[in-house]
Design a protein around this motif. Sequence first.
Motif, PDB file in Angstrom:
ATOM      1  N   LEU A 123       4.873  -2.156   2.088  1.00 20.40           N
ATOM      2  CA  LEU A 123       6.212  -1.827   2.591  1.00 20.40           C
ATOM      3  C   LEU A 123       6.823  -0.675   1.803  1.00 20.40           C
ATOM      4  N   ASN A 124       6.667  -0.690   0.487  1.00 24.84           N
ATOM      5  CA  ASN A 124       7.176   0.421  -0.319  1.00 24.84           C
ATOM      6  C   ASN A 124       6.530   1.733   0.097  1.00 24.84           C
ATOM      7  N   ASN A 125       5.224   1.717   0.313  1.00 30.64           N
ATOM      8  CA  ASN A 125       4.511   2.934   0.732  1.00 30.64           C
ATOM      9  C   ASN A 125       4.965   3.392   2.109  1.00 30.64           C
ATOM     10  N   ASP A 126       5.049   2.466   3.047  1.00 29.86           N
ATOM     11  CA  ASP A 126       5.406   2.809   4.424  1.00 29.86           C
ATOM     12  C   ASP A 126       6.858   3.252   4.563  1.00 29.86           C
ATOM     13  N   LEU A 127       7.749   2.542   3.895  1.00 27.65           N
ATOM     14  CA  LEU A 127       9.178   2.779   4.102  1.00 27.65           C
ATOM     15  C   LEU A 127       9.731   3.921   3.262  1.00 27.65           C
ATOM     16  N   TRP A 128       8.997   4.330   2.235  1.00 25.96           N
ATOM     17  CA  TRP A 128       9.437   5.453   1.398  1.00 25.96           C
ATOM     18  C   TRP A 128       9.696   6.695   2.249  1.00 25.96           C
TER      19      TRP A 128
END
Length: 125
Positions: free
Chosen positions: A36-41
């Motif tokens: 999620l951190n990777n995608d939403l960044w």
Amino acid sequence: MYDYREAMTEDVKEWIKENVDLTEWTEDREGLEQQLNNDLWTEDSITGNASGSYYCNSYNAEESIAHNWNLLNEALDEFGQNNINVIEKGAEWADVTIRCYLLGSVISDVLNEMEENGDFDESEE
């Protein structure tokens, strides 16, 4: 006063609901959180970081940061950007900076809430 954490929490919840099959992440909360951190960044509907603007409207960005200068200062400290001229960079840049700064903690809070509500269970049934 605009509440970044509250607004982002709703955005993240909605994004997860529309884009993530939580059953695929059973027993891997850490992996889900990292993904999620990777995608939403770089998700414009969450941080605005891909295009450089969450709102695509300077006035709305100014409204959001109006009473959040302390939060912007925290973000600048965290990212080592204390020497940046925020006025020169603009309101949309400042707004995105705050959103990126809060992203990890918002994701963690959302997943905690989902676990408490039984929407996501990181253990095998």
